[in-house]
Design an enzyme around this catalytic site. Structure first.
Site, PDB file in Angstrom:
ATOM      1  N   LYS A  73     -67.195 -31.253  82.536  1.00  0.00           N
ATOM      2  CA  LYS A  73     -65.964 -31.678  83.196  1.00  0.00           C
ATOM      3  C   LYS A  73     -65.264 -30.439  83.750  1.00  0.00           C
ATOM      4  O   LYS A  73     -65.239 -29.394  83.104  1.00  0.00           O
ATOM      5  CB  LYS A  73     -65.075 -32.403  82.178  1.00  0.00           C
ATOM      6  CG  LYS A  73     -63.832 -33.065  82.752  1.00  0.00           C
ATOM      7  CD  LYS A  73     -63.117 -33.847  81.651  1.00  0.00           C
ATOM      8  CE  LYS A  73     -61.836 -34.494  82.141  1.00  0.00           C
ATOM      9  NZ  LYS A  73     -61.159 -35.277  81.071  1.00  0.00           N
ATOM     10  N   SER A 150     -59.402 -39.746  82.482  1.00  0.00           N
ATOM     11  CA  SER A 150     -59.606 -38.682  83.442  1.00  0.00           C
ATOM     12  C   SER A 150     -61.071 -38.258  83.610  1.00  0.00           C
ATOM     13  O   SER A 150     -61.405 -37.568  84.589  1.00  0.00           O
ATOM     14  CB  SER A 150     -58.785 -37.457  83.034  1.00  0.00           C
ATOM     15  OG  SER A 150     -59.232 -36.920  81.802  1.00  0.00           O
ATOM     16  N   SER A 174     -59.063 -40.771  77.992  1.00  0.00           N
ATOM     17  CA  SER A 174     -59.828 -40.208  79.111  1.00  0.00           C
ATOM     18  C   SER A 174     -61.332 -40.187  78.917  1.00  0.00           C
ATOM     19  O   SER A 174     -62.066 -39.920  79.871  1.00  0.00           O
ATOM     20  CB  SER A 174     -59.335 -38.789  79.412  1.00  0.00           C
ATOM     21  OG  SER A 174     -58.035 -38.828  79.937  1.00  0.00           O
TER      22      SER A 174
END
Length: 481
Positions: A73, A150, A174
């Site tokens: 990420k 997210s 997330s």
């Protein structure tokens, strides 16, 4: 040769171990898949093909995932030396990591080949992945819908089989929200299970919301990766309770007869759509069919009072992070480099209204909520809820504007009502892809475990996966053009 994209990470590692394929062949297959599918979903925003090949050439360690391609990420504790780390923000487009992050080092020690970075909303603040800096990640099952956030890029990449698993993090849902939206498995571990999260703890280490982990195709991948990455670091002030045995062993153990409480109402009192209710009812019925005791219940909590303290702690933490970035980069944080919602939260965190006293009051209110939640769940083994308050909504649903920068936060409150509560309590929780709507959109079932007990969740997840396998379901945008 075996169709590599159909295999989970454990399966791919077994091919390397047996000599059937080489790490270079796995990397080539992942690159081909990314190049074919990513233009449709916008999950990967930075490719690291040269770095990945260099990892292999330098010699990979003997780990549980030696040679398996992996995605990071683009934010948090997973910097990779010499590559950009943007947190989805224009402010950090020129930010280059000087060294590997602590969790990245654990991934590499496990033999993973870091091959790219995935999309996320600016600083991970939204439950949808639509950053102005990189554009939206699209839901692989319906490109008009959100992939969640997210960690939306990670979930879309795994769902479309670019890689079998990807790094993700969760401070309000997330990991679980995008895994639910994209039809894959997502586990949020117990707070402080992975040591790298401590850099995000700010003022109060006890009340930190963030957990690092992954989104995976299979349950065993998630268990094996947590085995490889969990544990404290020297100097950690607190550590999560030690597991009874390796998590990968839990996957093959009988969960026994569990007592599960299921909630069909939002703790905020916001309405749930018919598909969301159908998904949670379906999961409850499946658990009953497997011999578990399921009964309905809703905690009596002042969850409506969660948003104020949660936002106060989040705003204070973000302002603290931005101040640290200004010092480390020498780059002033100015309004035109941030999205309206982010800038509003930074300003709130900087303002005198978020004083130390206010911050500590917010933490105390959140702790009271944790105490009430623990009392509700104490008679049960697990708590089952919807993962999200609705099916994945259209892209743009949570957009904010310069005139109304808080609009996105207000619009998303009901969507994250179940997941954000568990970030406050620090309990482990997972979303399991068991249900698809008539329109072919997935909705995950959200199971919450006792603090420190991921093992119970893994045992049930493996049983559910065996009863209703999901790995064979490939979304329309997962089929190469």
């Amino acid at each position: 040769m075996t169709d590599i994209p159909t295999l989970d990470a454990v399966g791919q590692a077994e091919l390397v171990r047996s000599g059937e394929v080489t790490p270079h062949e796995l990397l080539d297959a992942a690159i081909k898949r990314i190049e074919q599918v990513n233009p449709q979903v916008n999950a990967v925003i930075t490719t690291m093909y040269d770095e990945a090949a260099a990892q292999i050439e330098a010699g990979l360690p003997d780990g549980p995932f030696t040679g398996v391609p992996f995605l990071l990420k683009d934010g948090g504790a997973v910097g990779y030396a010499g590559t950009r780390l943007t947190s989805g923000s224009r402010y950090l487009l020129d930010n280059i990591s000087a060294e590997d992050g602590p969790l990245t080092r654990r991934y590499r020690a496990a033999g993973l080949v870091c091959s790219g970075k995935t999309n996320l909303p600016e600083f991970g603040l939204q439950p949808t992945t639509e950053p102005e800096a990189f554009g939206p990640t699209r839901n692989p099952w319906n490109p008009a819908l959100t992939a969640g956030g997210s960690s939306g890029g990670a979930a879309a990449a795994v769902a479309t089989r670019m890689v079998p698993m990807a790094n993700a993090s969760d401070s309000g849902g997330s990991i679980r929200i995008p895994a639910s939206c994209c039809g894959v498995f997502g586990m949020k571990p117990t707070r402080l299970r992975i040591a790298s999260a401590r850099r995000h703890l700010g003022v109060s280490m006890r009340m930190a919301f963030l957990s690092e982990n992954s989104i995976t195709l299979s349950v065993r991948d998630s268990a094996a990766l947590l085995d490889a990455t969990a544990g404290p670091a020297p100097g950690d002030p607190f550590i999560a309770p030690r597991p009874e045995r390796p998590y990968l062993e839990e996957v093959s153990r009988d969960p026994g007869r569990l007592r599960i409480v299921v909630s069909r109402r939002s703790p905020l009192g916001t309405p749930l759509d018919d598909d969301t209710l159908a998904a949670v009812d379906d999961a409850a019925a499946l658990c009953e069919s497997l011999g578990h005791i399921v009964e309905e219940g809703v905690p009596t909590l002042d969850v409506g009072g969660l948003s104020g303290p949660f936002a106060a702690v989040s705003a204070g933490g973000l302002a603290w992070d931005i101040a640290r970035l200004e010092r480390s980069t020498g780059k002033p944080a100015v309004e035109e480099l941030f999205e309206p919602a982010t800038w509003e939260l930074i300003q709130r965190g900087r303002s005198t209204t978020t004083s130390v006293s206010d911050f500590m009051d917010a933490l105390a209110e959140l702790q009271t909520l944790c105490d009430e939640l623990a009392a509700f769940q104490a008679p049960y083994d697990l708590w089952l809820t919807p993962t999200t308050g609705s099916t994945p909504p259209p892209l743009g649903t949570f957009a904010s504007t310069a005139d109304d920068p808080a609009r996105g936060m207000r619009a998303s409150a009901g969507f994250v009502a179940f997941t954000s509560l568990i970030n406050v309590s620090g309990q482990p929780a997972m979303t399991v892809p068991l249900y698809w709507t008539d329109d072919g959109v997935p909705i995950g079932a959200h199971f919450v475990g006792p603090y420190g007990d991921e093992g119970m969740l893994f045992r049930l997840a493996a049983q559910l996966e065996q009863a209703r396998p999901w790995a064979g379901r490939i979304p329309p945008l997962g089929v190469a053009a």
